[in-house]
Design a protein around this motif. Structure first.
Motif, PDB file in Angstrom:
ATOM      1  N   TRP A  28     -11.476   2.372  -1.028  1.00  0.00           N
ATOM      2  CA  TRP A  28     -11.187   1.191  -1.829  1.00  0.00           C
ATOM      3  C   TRP A  28     -12.046   1.285  -3.080  1.00  0.00           C
ATOM      4  O   TRP A  28     -13.265   1.227  -3.003  1.00  0.00           O
ATOM      5  CB  TRP A  28     -11.543  -0.069  -1.040  1.00  0.00           C
ATOM      6  CG  TRP A  28     -10.940  -1.287  -1.636  1.00  0.00           C
ATOM      7  CD1 TRP A  28     -11.398  -1.975  -2.724  1.00  0.00           C
ATOM      8  CD2 TRP A  28      -9.764  -1.945  -1.197  1.00  0.00           C
ATOM      9  NE1 TRP A  28     -10.567  -3.021  -2.990  1.00  0.00           N
ATOM     10  CE2 TRP A  28      -9.552  -3.029  -2.059  1.00  0.00           C
ATOM     11  CE3 TRP A  28      -8.860  -1.725  -0.155  1.00  0.00           C
ATOM     12  CZ2 TRP A  28      -8.483  -3.901  -1.912  1.00  0.00           C
ATOM     13  CZ3 TRP A  28      -7.814  -2.590  -0.010  1.00  0.00           C
ATOM     14  CH2 TRP A  28      -7.629  -3.664  -0.879  1.00  0.00           C
TER      15      TRP A  28
ATOM     16  N   LEU B 228      -3.350   7.501  -9.237  1.00  0.00           N
ATOM     17  CA  LEU B 228      -3.490   7.343  -7.793  1.00  0.00           C
ATOM     18  C   LEU B 228      -3.108   8.601  -7.011  1.00  0.00           C
ATOM     19  O   LEU B 228      -3.838   9.012  -6.110  1.00  0.00           O
ATOM     20  CB  LEU B 228      -2.650   6.155  -7.329  1.00  0.00           C
ATOM     21  CG  LEU B 228      -2.859   5.688  -5.901  1.00  0.00           C
ATOM     22  CD1 LEU B 228      -4.310   5.290  -5.677  1.00  0.00           C
ATOM     23  CD2 LEU B 228      -1.951   4.514  -5.596  1.00  0.00           C
TER      24      LEU B 228
ATOM     25  N   THR C 295      -2.170   3.307 -10.873  1.00  0.00           N
ATOM     26  CA  THR C 295      -1.005   3.924 -10.252  1.00  0.00           C
ATOM     27  C   THR C 295      -0.707   5.293 -10.854  1.00  0.00           C
ATOM     28  O   THR C 295      -0.247   6.172 -10.162  1.00  0.00           O
ATOM     29  CB  THR C 295       0.234   3.016 -10.366  1.00  0.00           C
ATOM     30  OG1 THR C 295       0.405   2.650 -11.731  1.00  0.00           O
ATOM     31  CG2 THR C 295       0.084   1.779  -9.516  1.00  0.00           C
TER      32      THR C 295
ATOM     33  N   VAL D 155      -3.666  -3.096  -6.866  1.00  0.00           N
ATOM     34  CA  VAL D 155      -2.547  -2.302  -6.344  1.00  0.00           C
ATOM     35  C   VAL D 155      -2.116  -2.924  -5.022  1.00  0.00           C
ATOM     36  O   VAL D 155      -2.948  -3.313  -4.213  1.00  0.00           O
ATOM     37  CB  VAL D 155      -3.000  -0.830  -6.112  1.00  0.00           C
ATOM     38  CG1 VAL D 155      -1.879  -0.022  -5.509  1.00  0.00           C
ATOM     39  CG2 VAL D 155      -3.469  -0.210  -7.415  1.00  0.00           C
TER      40      VAL D 155
ATOM     41  N   TRP E 164      -1.435  -3.254  -1.391  1.00  0.00           N
ATOM     42  CA  TRP E 164      -1.883  -2.509  -0.216  1.00  0.00           C
ATOM     43  C   TRP E 164      -1.334  -3.086   1.076  1.00  0.00           C
ATOM     44  O   TRP E 164      -1.528  -2.533   2.143  1.00  0.00           O
ATOM     45  CB  TRP E 164      -3.404  -2.486  -0.148  1.00  0.00           C
ATOM     46  CG  TRP E 164      -3.997  -3.809   0.221  1.00  0.00           C
ATOM     47  CD1 TRP E 164      -4.222  -4.266   1.489  1.00  0.00           C
ATOM     48  CD2 TRP E 164      -4.392  -4.863  -0.653  1.00  0.00           C
ATOM     49  NE1 TRP E 164      -4.741  -5.547   1.453  1.00  0.00           N
ATOM     50  CE2 TRP E 164      -4.858  -5.936   0.146  1.00  0.00           C
ATOM     51  CE3 TRP E 164      -4.398  -5.019  -2.023  1.00  0.00           C
ATOM     52  CZ2 TRP E 164      -5.319  -7.125  -0.390  1.00  0.00           C
ATOM     53  CZ3 TRP E 164      -4.863  -6.212  -2.550  1.00  0.00           C
ATOM     54  CH2 TRP E 164      -5.307  -7.235  -1.742  1.00  0.00           C
TER      55      TRP E 164
ATOM     56  N   THR F  76      -6.902   2.629  -2.906  1.00  0.00           N
ATOM     57  CA  THR F  76      -6.329   1.392  -3.416  1.00  0.00           C
ATOM     58  C   THR F  76      -7.418   0.516  -4.007  1.00  0.00           C
ATOM     59  O   THR F  76      -8.601   0.850  -3.973  1.00  0.00           O
ATOM     60  CB  THR F  76      -5.543   0.656  -2.300  1.00  0.00           C
ATOM     61  OG1 THR F  76      -4.740  -0.355  -2.886  1.00  0.00           O
ATOM     62  CG2 THR F  76      -6.462   0.101  -1.250  1.00  0.00           C
TER      63      THR F  76
END
Length: 189
Positions: free
Chosen positions: A126, A140, A137, A166, A168, A162
């Motif tokens: 995280w 990612l 993103t 975003v 999750w 994440t």
């Protein structure tokens, strides 16, 4: 046991489908594998070790780098991903050691014992940082692949990176994460 856990400026609220231990604060880690030291290196622990039916044994590391100008460099030079990989390795070894020392009836560890037998593992990183807002993103997939390199010995299926920007919910069901008031603000010095 409280269903909420605070890490930095984030609060994680686990629903009833989760069983978790704050591993790097738990006696099993502090009096277990953490004691293994060699020269300038030692064993490290993941922030939270959890069990969820869909995710199996879940290694959750939280990094809140908001307000830290040097944080982006740990992403760029891949140091963060290596660090998480080493923490996962040491945590799994510590968990196996803990389970070998505890009885079958110790309620706290029984969900971990059962999940280990199924062989399903997830690694969750995280990451909170202002430079990732609304642009995470695009990066990612690259970041996930980099972390996957360091944990592929354990799992290649469930590696998740994440943050609160975003979605999750589908990846981490029954988990709510909120920014605490003042999150990311730098105190006057």
């Amino acid at each position: 046991m409280s269903r909420a856990w605070r890490e930095g400026d984030l609060q994680f609220e686990f629903g009833p489908s989760w069983h978790y231990v704050l591993w790097d604060k738990d006696h099993a880690f502090k009096r277990g594998i953490r004691l293994l030291q060699h020269e300038n290196s030692g064993s490290k622990g993941i922030d939270c070790l959890a069990v969820h039916e869909q995710l199996g044994v879940c290694f959750l590391e939280v990094t809140d780098g908001r307000g830290d100008a040097q944080f982006v460099k740990t992403i760029e030079n891949k140091a963060l991903f290596a660090e998480v990989g080493f923490k996962v390795r040491d945590t799994l070894a510590g968990l196996v050691g803990t389970l070998s020392r505890t009885g079958r009836n110790e309620e706290k560890w029984e969900p971990f014992r059962n999940a280990l037998e199924k062989g399903l593992f997830s690694v969750v990183l995280w990451v909170e940082h202002e430079s990732f807002r609304h642009s995470l993103t695009g990066e990612l997939a690259e970041m996930t692949n980099e972390l996957r390199r360091y944990v592929k010995w354990l799992t290649h299926h469930r590696v998740i990176i994440t943050n609160t920007d975003v979605g999750w919910g589908d990846l981490l069901p029954d988990l709510n994460v909120v920014n605490l008031p003042g999150a990311g603000q730098i105190a006057n010095r």
